[in-house]
Enzyme design. Structure first.
Site, mmCIF file in Angstrom:
data_model
loop_
_atom_site.group_PDB
_atom_site.id
_atom_site.type_symbol
_atom_site.label_atom_id
_atom_site.label_comp_id
_atom_site.label_asym_id
_atom_site.label_seq_id
_atom_site.Cartn_x
_atom_site.Cartn_y
_atom_site.Cartn_z
ATOM 1 N N GLU A 46 0.882 -1.164 0.000
ATOM 2 C CA GLU A 46 0.000 0.000 0.000
ATOM 3 C C GLU A 46 0.912 1.205 0.000
ATOM 4 O O GLU A 46 1.690 1.407 0.938
ATOM 5 C CB GLU A 46 -0.902 -0.006 1.228
ATOM 6 N N CYS B 169 -3.785 7.221 5.267
ATOM 7 C CA CYS B 169 -3.645 6.860 3.852
ATOM 8 C C CYS B 169 -4.901 7.182 3.054
ATOM 9 O O CYS B 169 -4.843 7.312 1.834
ATOM 10 C CB CYS B 169 -3.295 5.377 3.722
#
Length: 504
Positions: free
Chosen positions: A245, A282
């Site tokens: 990620e 995020c």
């Protein structure tokens, strides 16, 4: 001997932890222990593995106070946020225990031998099996949920794999404490030594990824570091899966109808979303498309940001990168400064910043992710301008749309485009606050991630499994889930999906 230091971002005070950086020989020994543990773990039934996950959850819960206090001193994140994150992490382990018992994740299939349109066919049975020792790299912004005890660790263990975690340099003491809580619980439960391992230091992390006994790598962090790890994997004699990620801008779009109906609520929600945890999430919305008539909404955001106090960023590197990226957005992206962020008196603290640009001027130069409390407002005159500007926005974990019911027909083409460039489309809400559930997806097209699979929710387990088929195998040599007499998990038998039946 090199030892690891820790820094309190609230004060910038650095302390020697006394934890030695892990050398190559020790990394090899840890990876060897994981490989030996894998041979035993794969023989345990699913019910045993579910019990292990519950034991790990209990081990973390028993040390809650120490874990939260230690994490607060290393991250500067507030106690309520850290307490909630630990609760989420414990819940996640228990949810995976339920999934392991349920067994649907195995994707078990049985095709009995018999005549087919192509002639006689053999008996073929298939299901997903564990892949081997997994290296997990924790993130700086989630010392629990995406770190030592986080989703990558939980899903890899649920799949039946041992895990070796690379402790994050921003919270080594928290990493050690979480590891000790879990490892002690695992050994007390009866798990083999090597089920869990931990390494410290950048060199130790690189050696771990290169070790031939590691079968997969899970990573949450920057795109630049992700590329470094990918390069190491590519140089291995036997490359392995890398689940990263990496970077996400998470565009948010507000229609004219939504502004007219609820501008005050949107301003409050959007401000909270891009400043929560000092903007170090995020899924933070990094660019918001607002109609040209949304002056009152923008003024509300500006007022909130101007009045906000500085919050600690996780480390000096993030603070420095934030300043560099923000400077580029203004200089190269020609964004206008609405609110200038300012540093606090102590530590690595920073207040929110707001930039503005016309949607017609949105280019790649204004869509670089700034990890921290900054948002770019793109003002548009029509949804066509938004659709055009989105071509310059990197694909993301999320895309968010605020609209009214009367606008559904006009926004339908935009929704289709958002589905192509993100992993989760959020309607009339905010992308921060990722629910842990069976249906969740936390992934997205590159550069958000480099995989189609999620890192949050039950299907995260699929990353650390591989399909294996048995052809004409004696029943005694088959996994119990593939034997004709077993009915404890969902299976597809001769093309027909059959549900599990509970024992009387």
């Amino acid at each position: 001997m090199t030892t690891i230091t820790t820094t309190d971002p609230r004060t910038a005070a650095t302390t020697d932890t006394g934890i030695p950086a892990t050398g190559d020989a020790e990394v090899a020994a840890i990876a060897t222990a994981a490989a030996e543990a894998f041979a035993e773990l794969r023989r345990h039934p699913r019910e045993w593995r579910a019990g292990l996950l519950r034991a790990l959850a209990d081990g973390l819960e028993a040390r809650r106070a120490d874990l939260v206090a230690t994490a607060q001193s290393e991250t500067g994140l507030p106690e309520p946020r850290l307490g909630g994150e630990l609760t989420r992490t414990v819940f996640q382990l228990r949810l995976f225990a339920e999934a392991v018992v349920e067994g649907g994740y195995l994707e078990a299939v049985i095709d009995h031998a018999g005549d087919t349109p192509m002639g006689p066919g053999p008996d073929v049975r298939r299901m997903l099996v564990p892949i081997g020792p997994v290296a997990v790299f924790g993130s700086s912004n989630f010392p629990f949920a995406f770190s030592v005890p986080g989703g990558d660790t939980a899903s890899a263990l649920a799949a039946g794999n041992p895990v070796v975690v690379k402790a994050h340099g921003s919270h080594p003491l928290t990493s050690r404490l979480a590891f000790d809580a879990m490892n002690d619980a695992a050994l007390a439960y009866g798990a083999p030594a090597g089920t869990l391992g931990i390494v410290y230091g950048q060199a130790g992390g690189a050696a771990l990824v290169a070790d031939p006994r590691i079968a997969a790598v899970g990573f949450t962090g920057s795109l630049a570091t992700g590329r470094i790890l990918l390069d190491i994997i590519e140089r291995r004699e036997r490359p392995v899966p890398f689940y990263g990620e990496l970077s996400s801008l998470n565009p948010l779009i507000v229609t004219t109808g939504a502004v007219d109906a609820r501008a005050d609520a949107i301003a409050e929600g959007l401000f909270t979303s891009f400043t929560a945890s000092a903007g170090q999430l995020c899924t933070k919305p990094g660019i918001a498309f607002l109609p040209s008539g949304a002056d009152a909404l923008v003024a509300d955001l500006v007022e909130r940001a101007t009045a906000a106090a500085p919050q600690p960023l996780l480390n000096e590197r993030i603070l420095r990168a934030f300043g560099e990226i923000r400077g580029r957005l203004v200089a190269e992206g020609r964004a206008r400064v609405l609110v200038e962020p300012h540093a606090g008196a102590d530590g690595f603290t920073l207040s929110p910043g707001i930039l503005e640009v016309d949607a017609a001027d949105v280019t790649e130069a204004v869509t670089e992710e700034a990890f921290g409390p900054l948002i770019v407002i793109a003002r548009y005159g029509s949804l066509d301008e938004v659709r055009s500007a989105l071509r310059a926005v990197p694909d993301s974990l999320t895309a968010t749309l605020h609209s009214e019911a009367s606008e559904q027909e006009s926004i339908a083409p935009l929704v289709e485009e958002l589905q192509e460039v993100s992993g989760r489309v959020v309607f009339d809400g905010y992308p921060t606050g990722v629910r842990v559930s069976w249906g969740q997806h936390h992934g997205g097209p590159w550069p958000a991630t480099n995989t189609a699979h999620t890192s949050v929710g039950v299907t995260a387990i699929r990353r650390f499994l591989r399909p294996l088929a048995w052809q004409d195998a004696p029943e005694a040599l088959l996994p119990v889930e593939l034997r004709d007499t077993f009915s404890g998990v969902p299976r597809r038998v001769d093309g027909v999906l059959t549900l599990a039946t509970l024992a009387p």
